[in-house]
Design a protein around this motif. Structure first.
Motif, short mmCIF file in Angstrom:
data_model
loop_
_atom_site.label_atom_id
_atom_site.label_comp_id
_atom_site.label_asym_id
_atom_site.label_seq_id
_atom_site.Cartn_x
_atom_site.Cartn_y
_atom_site.Cartn_z
N LEU B 3 70.33 9.82 28.82
CA LEU B 3 69.52 9.48 29.99
C LEU B 3 69.08 10.74 30.73
O LEU B 3 69.83 11.71 30.83
CB LEU B 3 70.31 8.57 30.94
CG LEU B 3 70.55 7.14 30.46
CD1 LEU B 3 71.45 6.41 31.45
CD2 LEU B 3 69.24 6.38 30.29
N HIS B 4 67.88 10.70 31.26
CA HIS B 4 67.37 11.80 32.08
C HIS B 4 68.12 11.84 33.41
O HIS B 4 68.47 12.89 33.91
CB HIS B 4 65.88 11.58 32.31
CG HIS B 4 65.25 12.58 33.23
ND1 HIS B 4 64.99 13.87 32.86
CD2 HIS B 4 64.83 12.46 34.52
CE1 HIS B 4 64.43 14.51 33.86
NE2 HIS B 4 64.32 13.68 34.88
N ASN B 5 68.34 10.66 33.95
CA ASN B 5 69.09 10.57 35.21
C ASN B 5 70.08 9.41 35.11
O ASN B 5 69.71 8.25 35.28
CB ASN B 5 68.13 10.36 36.38
CG ASN B 5 68.86 10.32 37.73
OD1 ASN B 5 70.09 10.19 37.78
ND2 ASN B 5 68.11 10.41 38.81
N GLU B 7 72.58 8.90 37.04
CA GLU B 7 73.09 8.50 38.37
C GLU B 7 72.33 7.27 38.88
O GLU B 7 72.92 6.35 39.42
CB GLU B 7 72.87 9.64 39.40
CG GLU B 7 73.40 10.99 38.98
CD GLU B 7 74.88 11.13 39.29
OE1 GLU B 7 75.22 11.06 40.47
OE2 GLU B 7 75.68 11.30 38.34
N ALA B 8 71.02 7.36 38.73
CA ALA B 8 70.17 6.28 39.23
C ALA B 8 69.20 5.91 38.12
O ALA B 8 68.21 6.59 37.90
CB ALA B 8 69.41 6.71 40.48
N PHE B 9 69.50 4.83 37.40
CA PHE B 9 68.67 4.44 36.27
C PHE B 9 67.33 3.91 36.73
O PHE B 9 67.25 3.03 37.57
CB PHE B 9 69.38 3.39 35.41
CG PHE B 9 68.56 3.00 34.22
CD1 PHE B 9 68.56 3.79 33.08
CD2 PHE B 9 67.78 1.85 34.24
CE1 PHE B 9 67.78 3.45 31.98
CE2 PHE B 9 67.00 1.50 33.15
CZ PHE B 9 67.00 2.30 32.01
N ASN B 10 66.27 4.46 36.18
CA ASN B 10 64.92 4.03 36.51
C ASN B 10 64.15 3.87 35.19
O ASN B 10 63.88 4.86 34.51
CB ASN B 10 64.27 5.08 37.41
CG ASN B 10 62.84 4.72 37.81
OD1 ASN B 10 62.04 4.33 36.98
ND2 ASN B 10 62.55 4.85 39.09
N TYR B 11 63.85 2.65 34.84
CA TYR B 11 63.24 2.35 33.54
C TYR B 11 61.96 3.15 33.31
O TYR B 11 61.76 3.74 32.25
CB TYR B 11 62.97 0.85 33.43
CG TYR B 11 62.35 0.43 32.11
CD1 TYR B 11 63.13 0.30 30.97
CD2 TYR B 11 60.98 0.17 32.01
CE1 TYR B 11 62.57 -0.07 29.76
CE2 TYR B 11 60.41 -0.19 30.81
CZ TYR B 11 61.21 -0.31 29.69
OH TYR B 11 60.64 -0.67 28.49
N GLY B 12 61.09 3.17 34.33
CA GLY B 12 59.83 3.89 34.19
C GLY B 12 60.03 5.38 33.96
O GLY B 12 59.39 5.97 33.08
N VAL B 13 60.92 5.97 34.73
CA VAL B 13 61.19 7.40 34.59
C VAL B 13 61.82 7.69 33.22
O VAL B 13 61.43 8.64 32.53
CB VAL B 13 62.10 7.90 35.73
CG1 VAL B 13 62.60 9.32 35.44
CG2 VAL B 13 61.37 7.86 37.06
N GLU B 14 62.77 6.88 32.81
CA GLU B 14 63.45 7.11 31.54
C GLU B 14 62.50 7.03 30.34
O GLU B 14 62.57 7.85 29.42
CB GLU B 14 64.62 6.13 31.36
CG GLU B 14 65.79 6.37 32.31
CD GLU B 14 66.41 7.77 32.18
OE1 GLU B 14 66.34 8.38 31.10
OE2 GLU B 14 66.97 8.26 33.19
N THR B 15 61.59 6.03 30.35
CA THR B 15 60.66 5.93 29.22
C THR B 15 59.64 7.07 29.25
O THR B 15 59.25 7.60 28.21
CB THR B 15 59.92 4.57 29.20
OG1 THR B 15 59.32 4.33 30.47
CG2 THR B 15 60.89 3.43 28.89
N TRP B 16 59.25 7.47 30.44
CA TRP B 16 58.31 8.60 30.60
C TRP B 16 58.95 9.88 30.04
O TRP B 16 58.34 10.60 29.24
CB TRP B 16 58.00 8.75 32.09
CG TRP B 16 56.99 9.78 32.47
CD1 TRP B 16 56.07 10.41 31.66
CD2 TRP B 16 56.77 10.29 33.79
NE1 TRP B 16 55.31 11.28 32.39
CE2 TRP B 16 55.71 11.23 33.71
CE3 TRP B 16 57.36 10.06 35.04
CZ2 TRP B 16 55.25 11.93 34.84
CZ3 TRP B 16 56.88 10.75 36.15
CH2 TRP B 16 55.85 11.68 36.05
#
Lengths: 170, 170
Positions: B3-5, B7-16
């Protein structure tokens, strides 16, 4: 279970027939029971592509079958899920300003509020929209939660929207 | 992958982020390759609840990730999928007359054509709608297939719609 018509498979007909003979799969029956017992359906989700995430759309596709939610000539004000309220509460990626251009927010609510809920005879409360929680301050996010908490307290006193084209496209 | 982050999972950020580092799952990369190579995207489906069936919505949700289909301030006419055409071809349950009331058909096309395709920079051809094939005669169904066959022959000569609010809500 067995197919009603194994010659020409038709998803809508098969679920309708399965509903009537009590042959829907257990998870659907459980969801339908929850809907039946509820006075208010709150759909909480992040807006994906101007709509619900696929998994929530799948809930609509699978749970709201003919015979249960609507029937031949039993739709809209005659839909089968009478005397219920619904509320779409969602977070967006874009800011309020972005969605305000051209009235996008109300346009995109049409298929969900009118096309699904209103079609089933469910009344619709004003949507609850939390704009771009990812891009605002921690304080703003707390305000959003407080606003939602406050709204929940007086939700039962609210009047449904009229769900006419004017509400969406005026 | 990682995971990129975390701590705070964010689907949009992770797929980006996954897109940028080539870490998307294989099936998505394959779908994106098809999109990249295509000049024309035809989406053929039965209309479910004023929209795509959930499985097709899931394709949109998963395949059209930030960085690939759009990016910060690269949306609509600046979307990343330039020089492509799209066409929504679908069958309905209800008759043409039913959908004609209040212009429902164009209203429901807004989230798909404008909110998804136009957002990604993809131009949109007139939708192809086959009304209620289940409820018409075998001859009528054959006519529908012939009409579609005919249209496909001259599709490349068609001009895209303007995809403005006027097209949908005039």
């Amino acid at each position: 279970g067995h197919l009603h018509n194994s010659e020409a498979f038709n998803y809508g007909v098969e679920t309708w027939e399965a509903y009537k003979r009590g042959g829907l799969s257990k998870d659907l029956v459980e969801e339908q029971k929850k809907v039946q017992e509820a006075d208010l359906l709150i759909f909480q989700f992040p807006l994906f592509w101007f709509s619900m995430p696929a998994i929530l759309k799948g809930w609509m596709d699978r749970v709201l079958v003919q015979g249960f939610a609507y029937d031949l000539s039993k739709a809209y004000d005659g839909g089968l899920l009478q005397d219920k309220l619904s509320l779409f509460s969602f977070t967006t990626g874009g800011s309020k300003e972005k969605y305000a251009i051209r009235g996008d927010i109300r346009y995109l609510l049409w298929p969900m509020q009118h096309g699904i809920m209103h079609f089933c005879g469910v009344k619709v409360l004003e949507p609850h929209i939390s704009y771009a929680p990812e891009n605002v301050s921690e304080d703003k996010r707390k305000e959003m939660l407080t606003a939602w908490t406050q709204r929940l307290k007086t939700l039962w006193k609210e009047e449904p929207i009229d769900c006419s084209p004017e509400w969406y496209f005026k």
